[in-house]
Design a protein around this motif. Structure first.
Motif, PDB file in Angstrom:
ATOM      1  N   GLY A 141      33.136   7.665  22.524  1.00  0.00           N
ATOM      2  CA  GLY A 141      31.994   7.027  23.176  1.00  0.00           C
ATOM      3  C   GLY A 141      30.709   7.223  22.389  1.00  0.00           C
ATOM      4  O   GLY A 141      29.945   6.268  22.183  1.00  0.00           O
ATOM      5  N   LEU A 142      30.488   8.460  21.926  1.00  0.00           N
ATOM      6  CA  LEU A 142      29.290   8.736  21.123  1.00  0.00           C
ATOM      7  C   LEU A 142      29.337   7.974  19.793  1.00  0.00           C
ATOM      8  O   LEU A 142      28.317   7.492  19.303  1.00  0.00           O
ATOM      9  N   GLY A 143      30.565   7.859  19.221  1.00  0.00           N
ATOM     10  CA  GLY A 143      30.738   7.116  17.968  1.00  0.00           C
ATOM     11  C   GLY A 143      30.368   5.652  18.130  1.00  0.00           C
ATOM     12  O   GLY A 143      29.684   5.066  17.274  1.00  0.00           O
ATOM     13  N   ILE A 144      30.812   5.054  19.249  1.00  0.00           N
ATOM     14  CA  ILE A 144      30.482   3.644  19.527  1.00  0.00           C
ATOM     15  C   ILE A 144      28.970   3.480  19.681  1.00  0.00           C
ATOM     16  O   ILE A 144      28.361   2.559  19.120  1.00  0.00           O
ATOM     17  N   LEU A 145      28.357   4.409  20.435  1.00  0.00           N
ATOM     18  CA  LEU A 145      26.918   4.348  20.677  1.00  0.00           C
ATOM     19  C   LEU A 145      26.118   4.467  19.374  1.00  0.00           C
ATOM     20  O   LEU A 145      25.228   3.650  19.093  1.00  0.00           O
ATOM     21  N   MET A 189      37.259  21.908  29.140  1.00  0.00           N
ATOM     22  CA  MET A 189      37.443  20.456  29.077  1.00  0.00           C
ATOM     23  C   MET A 189      38.715  20.140  28.296  1.00  0.00           C
ATOM     24  O   MET A 189      38.986  20.761  27.275  1.00  0.00           O
ATOM     25  N   SER A 190      39.510  19.167  28.800  1.00  0.00           N
ATOM     26  CA  SER A 190      40.758  18.830  28.110  1.00  0.00           C
ATOM     27  C   SER A 190      40.467  18.125  26.782  1.00  0.00           C
ATOM     28  O   SER A 190      39.394  17.546  26.590  1.00  0.00           O
ATOM     29  N   LEU A 191      41.466  18.204  25.890  1.00  0.00           N
ATOM     30  CA  LEU A 191      41.317  17.592  24.567  1.00  0.00           C
ATOM     31  C   LEU A 191      41.077  16.086  24.678  1.00  0.00           C
ATOM     32  O   LEU A 191      40.254  15.522  23.955  1.00  0.00           O
ATOM     33  N   THR A 192      41.781  15.432  25.608  1.00  0.00           N
ATOM     34  CA  THR A 192      41.629  13.974  25.781  1.00  0.00           C
ATOM     35  C   THR A 192      40.182  13.620  26.123  1.00  0.00           C
ATOM     36  O   THR A 192      39.610  12.677  25.572  1.00  0.00           O
ATOM     37  N   LYS A 193      39.569  14.402  27.043  1.00  0.00           N
ATOM     38  CA  LYS A 193      38.177  14.140  27.427  1.00  0.00           C
ATOM     39  C   LYS A 193      37.242  14.321  26.234  1.00  0.00           C
ATOM     40  O   LYS A 193      36.315  13.539  26.018  1.00  0.00           O
ATOM     41  N   GLY A 229      36.450  13.871  14.324  1.00  0.00           N
ATOM     42  CA  GLY A 229      36.997  12.806  13.473  1.00  0.00           C
ATOM     43  C   GLY A 229      36.867  11.449  14.130  1.00  0.00           C
ATOM     44  O   GLY A 229      36.475  10.468  13.492  1.00  0.00           O
ATOM     45  N   ALA A 230      37.177  11.397  15.448  1.00  0.00           N
ATOM     46  CA  ALA A 230      37.074  10.132  16.190  1.00  0.00           C
ATOM     47  C   ALA A 230      35.630   9.633  16.200  1.00  0.00           C
ATOM     48  O   ALA A 230      35.369   8.443  16.014  1.00  0.00           O
ATOM     49  N   PHE A 231      34.685  10.558  16.393  1.00  0.00           N
ATOM     50  CA  PHE A 231      33.267  10.200  16.386  1.00  0.00           C
ATOM     51  C   PHE A 231      32.872   9.562  15.049  1.00  0.00           C
ATOM     52  O   PHE A 231      32.300   8.472  15.006  1.00  0.00           O
ATOM     53  N   GLY A 232      33.212  10.223  13.941  1.00  0.00           N
ATOM     54  CA  GLY A 232      32.837   9.727  12.617  1.00  0.00           C
ATOM     55  C   GLY A 232      33.492   8.410  12.270  1.00  0.00           C
ATOM     56  O   GLY A 232      32.832   7.470  11.800  1.00  0.00           O
ATOM     57  N   ILE A 243      34.914  11.447  24.646  1.00  0.00           N
ATOM     58  CA  ILE A 243      33.466  11.632  24.490  1.00  0.00           C
ATOM     59  C   ILE A 243      33.066  11.365  23.035  1.00  0.00           C
ATOM     60  O   ILE A 243      32.064  10.696  22.753  1.00  0.00           O
ATOM     61  N   GLY A 244      33.891  11.886  22.091  1.00  0.00           N
ATOM     62  CA  GLY A 244      33.638  11.642  20.665  1.00  0.00           C
ATOM     63  C   GLY A 244      33.656  10.162  20.344  1.00  0.00           C
ATOM     64  O   GLY A 244      32.780   9.655  19.619  1.00  0.00           O
TER      65      GLY A 244
END
Length: 410
Positions: A12-16, A1-5, A192-195, A9-10
């Motif tokens: 999207g999960l963070g928003i959720l 999976m590419s880094l961008t994906k 990091g993006a998720f958190g 995903i991180g």
């Protein structure tokens, strides 16, 4: 999976997770022990690289421009582009706010308190560009001073030529090491993006967003128009690049900017993507993007334009043509005058409001939704820097071609 994906995903999960935890009692412990540490580790890793990358990139970039005329031309084009796009951003923001009237509604300044910090005068900022102690400027993260010193060192290397070949080689090797470290940092980006996003969404009250919904959506609309229309047009017509390709290739840096809310912290990633994905020469990227991260704030200017008209409508003040011109001029100059000052967006807004005699305490109303808007406008800011790098790079190609043709004809 590419880094961008992975990063998306991180996010999207963070928003959720943020939406689920918003207002729940368990938000605080989860934020303190899981989400905040994830975001802080990533941000600190990136911030650790910012000053070294700015120094090394600007030295390399300036050293690669051996002709003083070319350096002056590059500076003129870069600052000219920034001033034009900032003015366009303000015009878009003020026009939309004037048409859609976000300040007409059931708002009250009762109990609103805000003390605006004063920004240093533009003259003082320009005089303080020369560091008395370059190492101290690096430690304190005074980016204008760091930029000035790095450009001087790069210029000296360019003028001294073969005498300093050893130092140039060392700087190039240091650049390779730093780019490798950026690659390592990016492996942490999805986590990091998720958190960071979970904290931003989870800590944001629904009530504040609903109360300021019209203002919030209008700023997002203005940012979207500026991103796709202004930058898209510049990249297509002046940079000769497909705007969709440009955004697709640069999107990982935009996601990091959205997560961190910091142009400076995103600089290592945005430069890496501009050089490797957008094919911007290191000499141009290393000069334009650090300067842009410090003084180019189109997204912030949009927030100020909408917020100024919003507050004027709220208190029943009419902004005439002269007042609007004052807002555009003050906000454009303030982006240079407040370069490197913490909380720069709010300081600039308080300066703009003061210039047209609007109540500074009204800033307290827009602060409720500013965290989420800050994330979006930071992504717009760094995209503007990359678009400028693409445009300047293409114009320099033309200049080289013209110069070569003249030489041949002679």
């Amino acid at each position: 999976m590419s880094l961008t994906k992975k990063i998306l995903i991180g996010m999207g999960l963070g928003i959720l997770v943020g939406l689920i935890l918003n207002g729940m009692p368990i938000y605080e412990p989860i934020s303190a022990y899981i989400l905040n540490p994830l975001g802080t580790i990533f941000i600190n890793f990136i911030k650790m690289l910012v000053v070294p990358i700015v120094v090394i990139s600007l030295i390399l970039g300036t050293a690669g421009i051996s002709d003083p005329k070319k350096l002056g031309r590059l500076t003129g084009k870069t600052i000219g582009y920034f001033l034009v796009t900032t003015s366009v951003a303000l015009i878009i923001a003020i026009s939309l706010a004037t048409v859609f009237k976000p300040g007409i509604g059931d708002y009250s300044l009762e109990g609103a308190e805000f003390e605006g910090e004063s920004a240093p005068p533009v003259v003082d900022t320009l005089l303080n560009i020369i560091p008395t102690n370059p190492l101290n400027a690096m430690v304190e993260g005074n980016m204008l001073q760091v930029i000035f010193f790095s450009i001087l060192v790069g210029y000296a290397l360019a003028r001294l030529g073969d005498k300093t070949e050893g130092i140039k080689k060392l700087v190039e090797q240091a650049n390779d090491v730093l780019m490798f470290l950026v690659g390592l940092a990016m492996k942490l980006a999805p986590y990091g993006a998720f958190g960071l996003i979970a904290v931003a969404i989870g800590g944001q009250g629904y009530d504040a967003i609903l109360a300021m919904g019209k203002y919030f959506l209008l700023v997002l609309l203005a940012l979207g128009i500026h991103l796709f229309v202004t930058y898209g047009t510049a990249v297509a017509t002046l940079g000769k690049m497909n705007p969709i390709t440009f955004i697709k290739k640069f999107s990982p840096a935009m996601v990091v900017a959205f997560s961190t809310s910091s142009s400076s912290a995103t600089l290592p990633v945005s430069m890496d993507k501009a050089q490797k994905e957008l094919n911007v020469p290191k000499s141009v990227s290393g000069f334009v993007q650090p300067l842009g991260a410090t003084i180019n704030m189109d997204g912030t200017a949009i927030m100020q334009g909408v917020a100024t008209v919003f507050i004027a409508q709220l208190v029943g003040a009419n902004l005439g043509v002269s007042e609007i011109l004052i807002v555009v001029l003050t906000a454009t100059l303030a982006s240079i005058g407040t370069a490197g000052v913490p909380g720069v967006g709010i300081i600039m807004l308080s300066m703009v409001l003061t210039s047209v005699n609007l109540p500074v305490e009204a800033i307290a109303l827009v602060l409720g939704v500013d965290r989420l808007l800050d994330m979006t406008r930071t992504a717009v800011n760094i995209t503007g820097d990359a678009a400028c790098a693409v445009v300047v790079s293409k114009s320099e190609e033309k200049h080289v071609t013209t110069h070569h043709d003249d030489t041949v004809s002679v």
